[in-house]
Design a protein around this motif. Structure first.
Motif, PDB file in Angstrom:
ATOM      1  N   LEU A  96       0.828  -1.206   0.000  1.00  0.00           N
ATOM      2  CA  LEU A  96       0.000   0.000   0.000  1.00  0.00           C
ATOM      3  C   LEU A  96       0.860   1.253   0.000  1.00  0.00           C
ATOM      4  O   LEU A  96       0.549   2.231  -0.695  1.00  0.00           O
ATOM      5  CB  LEU A  96      -0.933  -0.010   1.217  1.00  0.00           C
ATOM      6  N   LEU A  97       1.903   1.252   0.777  1.00  0.00           N
ATOM      7  CA  LEU A  97       2.781   2.427   0.821  1.00  0.00           C
ATOM      8  C   LEU A  97       3.429   2.676  -0.534  1.00  0.00           C
ATOM      9  O   LEU A  97       3.543   3.810  -0.987  1.00  0.00           O
ATOM     10  CB  LEU A  97       3.857   2.233   1.889  1.00  0.00           C
TER      11      LEU A  97
ATOM     12  N   ALA B 241       2.187   1.672  -3.430  1.00  0.00           N
ATOM     13  CA  ALA B 241       1.152   2.110  -4.380  1.00  0.00           C
ATOM     14  C   ALA B 241       0.783   3.564  -4.151  1.00  0.00           C
ATOM     15  O   ALA B 241       0.586   4.333  -5.106  1.00  0.00           O
ATOM     16  CB  ALA B 241      -0.091   1.212  -4.235  1.00  0.00           C
ATOM     17  N   THR B 242       0.653   3.966  -2.914  1.00  0.00           N
ATOM     18  CA  THR B 242       0.306   5.359  -2.605  1.00  0.00           C
ATOM     19  C   THR B 242       1.402   6.297  -3.073  1.00  0.00           C
ATOM     20  O   THR B 242       1.147   7.355  -3.638  1.00  0.00           O
ATOM     21  CB  THR B 242       0.089   5.521  -1.088  1.00  0.00           C
ATOM     22  N   GLY B 243       2.602   5.880  -2.868  1.00  0.00           N
ATOM     23  CA  GLY B 243       3.725   6.711  -3.300  1.00  0.00           C
ATOM     24  C   GLY B 243       3.766   6.839  -4.803  1.00  0.00           C
ATOM     25  O   GLY B 243       4.157   7.865  -5.347  1.00  0.00           O
TER      26      GLY B 243
END
Length: 664
Positions: A658-659, A661-663
């Motif tokens: 998730l980190l 992908a968010t980045g």
């Protein structure tokens, strides 16, 4: 029996005697003494037969290749010319005398069987060097002598002095043997052969490409083996071994091997003028330095050790001026009187029952107690001092005559500088040799030292040998020098008028001055009553006060440690005495220049090995061990723990995705 067969048996018999002595030493001790004496005695008879058959004529050359060794073959070869034939007679004669003498000298020694076997092996190795016609076979005998000297010098291994002396002798000689071996390989590469006759033939035709390099490499080994400057420091310390061993090493083996090697290959050295000058410098320094050191020694065996170095200096000096006949002539006469000197010194030591009497300052009233040693040592000392008509006069004058001839420039290929070096140093050494010979005689037989215990009449085996050796010491030079040219290249060995007058004159001056100095110091000591304060010459040549003999002083402890008030050497040498007594500090210099740096390097290597290499190795093993421990602890066997870890890992992976992908 052919001459070749006889020649093969000469070195073989002592070798077989050594092997049999080692095998039967414990199981059949009654055979030890016959096995020690009979093989060298038989070899002596055979060596005489070989010399008679050779007759100083054409050399006997026999060679056989045992096995292929590559481009440069190694052959089992004999090369027996007049030099080899006579030197072999000398070696076997001295070895036989030493073995007979040792049966009485070491009668109660529990290590006598191994000692006798090693002496026989030593003799065999030297005979191999003398007769060998191949340089690699010669090298075998050369190295066997080195290991024999190690064991024999260290015979009294219980004492730290003997252990240190044997180790020093081995290491110093090996220091010279390394470049010596390289020089042999370089010589074979240039000439294409190890066989001596082929090597000399190539040199005669100008086929030696690197004469100076080869000669200097070989000289390093010669300096070590024959105790010449600067690799001479092992020889005085080697006196820690039994006295008969000293006689063997100094008269017929080991130190004689280096001189004999140069004599045999002299054309190789003569091909380089620089090498001859180096050889002359080495001879000059050794002659004068060793004579000065001998004049300052108190131990009778150390005086004789330094004397050997000086006489070998005469031999190398003769070789430096291109006269191998004079060199080997002096080798023969020196072998006789030097063996006699050591064996007579052994009788003196044996008479007291202790090696401590080797200190001349402690000797007293020995003339009547050991008459055989007194008379025979007197003959040997006169030969050493080159007083006519004793043997040393004829051989030493042949050396000085050769040097004088070289100074005129008439010696083909010999630098005049080499001739002058040898001549001047030889005359100075003649003066000093007579001085220390007279000093030894006075202190040993007319000294004022305390009486030692009287152990009765000396064994016949010891005293008989002294008289046997006294004959060549007295007559060898006069009876043979006229016939020797036929054996030694036809060179004239007769004394010349100029050098005879000069050499004998300076020798007489040296002896007379020393006697006068002894009378002076003895008179000074006699003026003071026993127990009072006496004056004696100090190391600087002045007079200082010390307790008289038979007293105890805080400065010297027991009187045996006090300077001898009647020692003429202190008066003659003056301020030089303290330096000459310790060999001009060469051991200390070598310790600073070589021993300590090597020890420091070894300490550094040990530190790096322990603290760096071992740390790296331990670290390389520790990391996997720690990882293994961590993994092992994770394996608990509990299913719930495994599931919990799996879920925790899943959560971590989801959060990480998730980190990312968010980045993005």
């Amino acid at each position: 029996m052919t001459t070749t067969t006889l020649a093969v048996l000469v070195p073989l018999l002592p070798f077989l005697g050594a092997a049999a002595g080692l095998l039967l030493g414990r199981t059949a001790p009654g055979f030890v003494r016959p096995l020690a004496v009979l093989p060298p005695l038989t070899a002596l008879v055979l060596a005489v037969l070989v010399a008679v058959r050779q007759g100083g004529g054409r050399a006997i050359d026999v060679a056989t290749e045992l096995t292929p060794t590559g481009s440069v073959p190694i052959e089992l070869a004999l090369h027996i010319d007049g030099f080899a034939a006579l030197v072999a007679v000398l070696v076997t004669l001295i070895a036989t005398c030493v073995q007979i003498y040792s049966t009485a000298y070491l009668r109660d020694d529990p290590c006598y069987p191994s000692y006798a076997a090693l002496v026989s092996l030593f003799t065999s190795a030297m005979l191999l060097v003398v007769y060998s016609g191949d340089l690699m076979v010669l090298l075998v005998g050369w190295e066997i002598m080195g290991i024999c000297s190690y064991f024999l010098v260290g015979h009294y291994w219980e004492t730290p002095e003997a252990r240190a002396a044997s180790l020093k002798a081995f290491l110093v000689t090996k220091l010279g043997d390394v470049p010596f071996l390289i020089g042999l390989f370089a010589l074979a590469t240039d000439t294409g052969s190890f066989q001596i006759t082929k090597v000399l033939g190539t040199v005669a035709s100008g086929g030696l490409d690197h004469p100076t390099l080869v000669a200097l490499l070989l000289l390093a080994g010669v300096a070590g083996k024959s105790a010449q400057f600067p690799l001479h420091t092992w020889l005085p310390d080697a006196m820690a071994g039994p006295t008969p061993v000293s006689a063997l090493i100094h008269a017929a083996t080991m130190v004689a091997a280096g001189v004999y090697f140069v004599a045999r290959l002299l054309p190789v050295f003569a091909a380089s003028s620089a090498a001859l000058v180096v050889l002359a410098v080495m001879a000059a320094v050794t002659m004068t330095g060793s004579a000065l050191a001998a004049l300052a020694q108190d131990d009778i065996k150390r005086v004789l050790a330094y004397s050997t170095m000086g006489q070998l200096g005469y031999m190398t000096g003769a070789l430096a001026v291109g006269d191998r006949g004079a060199a080997v002539f002096h080798l023969l006469t020196h072998g006789a009187f030097k063996a006699l000197l050591f064996l007579a010194a052994g009788v003196i030591i044996h008479a007291a029952g202790t090696n401590s009497l080797a200190a001349m300052s402690r000797m007293g009233h020995l003339r009547d107690r050991v008459p055989d040693a007194y008379w025979t040592m007197t003959v040997a000392l006169l030969a050493l001092a080159a007083i006519p008509p004793f043997s040393g006069f004829f051989s030493k004058e042949s050396v000085l005559g050769a040097a004088e001839h070289a100074t005129t420039g008439h010696a083909e290929g010999i630098p005049e500088a080499a001739g002058w070096l040898v001549l001047v140093a030889g005359l100075v050494a003649a003066l000093l040799t007579a001085a220390y010979a007279m000093r030894l005689w006075l202190l040993a037989f007319r000294g004022q030292g305390a009486d030692a215990p009287d152990h009765g009449r000396q064994p016949v085996a010891m005293t008989t040998v002294l008289w046997v050796l006294a004959v060549p010491s007295l007559a060898l030079g006069g009876l043979t020098y006229g016939r020797l040219p036929d054996w030694f290249d036809g060179r004239d060995l007769a004394p010349t008028l100029t050098t005879s007058v000069l050499g004998t004159g300076v020798a007489l001056v040296g002896g007379i001055v020393t006697y006068g100095a002894w009378r002076h110091t003895t008179a000074m000591a006699a003026r003071v009553p026993l127990g009072a304060v006496a004056a004696h010459p100090d190391a600087d040549g002045g007079l200082v006060e010390a307790e008289a003999i038979a007293t105890h002083t805080p400065a010297y402890g027991d009187v045996a440690d006090a300077p001898d008030p009647a020692d003429p050497g202190r008066l003659l040498l003056g301020p030089l005495h303290r330096h000459a007594a310790v060999g001009f500090h060469l051991d200390a210099l070598y310790t600073v220049l070589f021993v300590r740096p090597v020890q420091a390097g070894a300490t550094l290597v040990r530190f790096l090995d322990r603290e760096v290499v071992d740390t790296y190795v331990r670290g390389a093993g520790a990391v996997p061990r720690l990882l293994g421990t961590a993994v092992r602890r994770a394996q608990t066997g509990n299913v719930q723990t495994y599931v919990s870890a799996l879920l925790a890992g899943t959560v971590v992976l989801v959060v990480a995705v998730l980190l990312v992908a968010t980045g993005a």
